[in-house]
Design an enzyme around this catalytic site. Structure first.
Site, PDB file in Angstrom:
ATOM      1  CD  GLN A 250      -3.031   0.339   0.024  1.00  0.00           C
ATOM      2  OE1 GLN A 250      -2.981  -0.789  -0.325  1.00  0.00           O
ATOM      3  NE2 GLN A 250      -3.557   1.128  -0.625  1.00  0.00           N
ATOM      4  CG  HIS A 253      -0.993   2.637  -4.077  1.00  0.00           C
ATOM      5  ND1 HIS A 253      -1.349   2.597  -5.265  1.00  0.00           N
ATOM      6  CD2 HIS A 253      -1.326   1.619  -3.333  1.00  0.00           C
ATOM      7  CE1 HIS A 253      -2.086   1.386  -5.427  1.00  0.00           C
ATOM      8  NE2 HIS A 253      -1.986   1.005  -4.317  1.00  0.00           N
ATOM      9  CG  HIS A 319      -7.446  -1.565   0.451  1.00  0.00           C
ATOM     10  ND1 HIS A 319      -6.795  -0.431   0.075  1.00  0.00           N
ATOM     11  CD2 HIS A 319      -8.308  -2.131  -0.876  1.00  0.00           C
ATOM     12  CE1 HIS A 319      -6.972  -0.205  -1.185  1.00  0.00           C
ATOM     13  NE2 HIS A 319      -7.662  -0.975  -1.792  1.00  0.00           N
ATOM     14  CG  ASP A 354      -4.808  -3.572  -5.040  1.00  0.00           C
ATOM     15  OD1 ASP A 354      -5.876  -2.995  -4.577  1.00  0.00           O
ATOM     16  OD2 ASP A 354      -3.660  -3.280  -4.507  1.00  0.00           O
ATOM     17  CG  HIS A 413     -48.652  20.358  -5.658  1.00  0.00           C
ATOM     18  ND1 HIS A 413     -47.834  21.472  -6.185  1.00  0.00           N
ATOM     19  CD2 HIS A 413     -47.711  19.307  -5.755  1.00  0.00           C
ATOM     20  CE1 HIS A 413     -46.927  21.258  -6.326  1.00  0.00           C
ATOM     21  NE2 HIS A 413     -46.602  20.007  -6.081  1.00  0.00           N
TER      22      HIS A 413
END
Length: 425
Positions: A250, A253, A319, A354, A413
């Protein structure tokens, strides 16, 4: 909760300059269209192509640059993603002619959006897996026009060949060599070369994210996402080397990514810290991963699994891994409420999701999992209601509607109901 390794606290930065810069890009694209897009391609990616759409010949050439093994891998991952998307679609159905009272028929249809753009990041790595994660569920949902865009390889006029091949395998109809905030603006407002779409999905940098935020309303989006994150709940039975590898996967990234462990065992926490430091030098991405881990990596010691679960529910990570003794897994999973995607047991690495297991990797971050899940086939579906009434059903309900409308002071209405009763006298 004890901190074994603390991290920098994320703060809401002053976004004034970013909002202004992105707003200027959007305005320029609206005003100058393709000329603006071509100029931004030159400015940001040193790309001087005039035709923004990728041709069939370019796609065919991309296949020639991808090995048989790489193509086989892409197709295997695509098959798993498509199988899961089809299974998900089966859980979404229409509702036909429900009757709350005699003569009234209510229902809903599940209708795919007509068009979408899949934004596939380029940058330092060819994120071709994202093309599969976005294009395949859109196709399974039944979207008629599926487009995609991605920045070119800097200094060239084309998208990375593996990304082009993945887009084609995913079933994407139109592919454009374009990225950044300008791409989001183009697919929101349209240009001569690019017809606008109904929805834009996919991750991107902070410019892309801000552009999605500003264009939302003109176009639908999946969600506004930030840096990637993983939270691992672990007890003394977990393997510290495995957890360290998941954290670093992770962390690589980008420098703002976050890896976080909440464990009930302090010795495990110390072992994870040592394992991370041992594994870092072996990564080609060591510089990014080390910066991310040093700044945002975190190891917390919980009194028990209940405290760990409460922390995870409050954090709502993108995650969430559960790596605890087998006899405790069911209880922990049942108590978890807020996460983008859940990975159960030590065998289940987040990286499997992933790439190839079948679930989608385009997920909410920064606490957004408290109110939304990730991209799935339903992202591209609209649930649209309908109703019809017999004459008697109209006569039965009109007085109620008239009373309610006049109670709100909306006589127009009320008259729309009353005139139907009067016509039947």
């Amino acid at each position: 909760m004890k901190e074994l390794k603390s991290s920098k606290k994320r703060t809401e930065a002053d976004r004034t300059a970013l909002r202004q810069a992105v707003g200027d890009i959007i305005d320029c694209v609206i005003k100058d269209g393709d000329a603006a897009l071509q100029e931004y391609n030159k400015q940001f990616d040193q790309c001087d192509r005039q035709a923004l759409r990728i041709s069939k010949q370019e796609i065919e050439e991309a296949y020639q640059q991808v090995s048989d093994e790489e193509l086989s891998d892409i197709k295997k991952a695509a098959a798993n993603i498509e199988a899961f998307a089809n299974a998900q679609k089966e859980t979404v159905g229409s509702l036909k002619d429900f009757s709350p009272s005699p003569g009234i028929k209510l229902g809903h249809r599940v209708i795919p959006v007509q068009s979408c753009c899949c934004y596939v990041p380029g940058g330092g790595y060819p994120l071709y897996s994202t093309a599969l994660m976005l294009g395949i569920p859109a196709r399974v949902a039944g979207v008629e026009r599926i487009t995609a865009c991605s920045p070119v390889i800097k200094g060239t006029t084309t998208i990375h060949p593996k990304t082009l091949v993945a887009m084609d395998v995913a079933g994407i109809n139109e592919i454009y060599a374009l990225g950044g905030a300008q791409a989001i603006a183009a697919f929101s407002y349209g240009t001569d070369q690019i017809k606008p779409v109904n929805m834009i999905v996919g991750p991107g940098n902070h410019f892309v994210t801000e552009a999605k935020r500003q264009c939302y309303g003109k176009v639908g989006i999946d969600f506004v996402a930030g840096p990637s994150e993983v939270l691992v709940i672990a007890d003394q039975t977990a393997d510290p080397e495995v957890i360290a590898a998941d954290l670093l996967a992770q962390s690589e990234h980008d420098k703002a990514a976050k890896g976080l462990v909440v464990t009930t065992d302090e010795n495990l926490g110390k072992a994870i810290l040592q394992a991370v430091n041992r594994q870092l030098p072996a990564l080609d991405t060591e510089e990014i991963a080390r910066s991310s881990w040093n700044d945002y990596g975190e190891i917390l010691i919980a009194d028990d699994l209940s405290e760990a679960v409460n922390y995870a529910n409050d954090y709502a990570p993108e995650h969430l891994e559960v790596n605890v003794a087998e006899e405790k897994i069911d209880g922990v999973v049942a108590a978890l409420r807020n996460y983008g995607s859940l990975f159960i047991g030590g065998n289940t690495a987040e990286v499997f999701g992933d790439y190839a297991s079948g679930t989608n990797h385009t997920l909410p971050t920064l606490g957004a999992a408290r109110y939304t899940g990730g991209v799935w086939v339903g992202t591209f579906l609209k649930t649209c209601t309908y109703q019809s009434m017999s004459k008697q059903a109209m006569l039965d309900i009109a007085p109620l509607v008239s009373n309610l409308a006049r109670g709100e002071g909306l006589t127009g209405h009320a008259r729309a109901a009353e005139i139907r009763m009067e016509k039947e006298k």
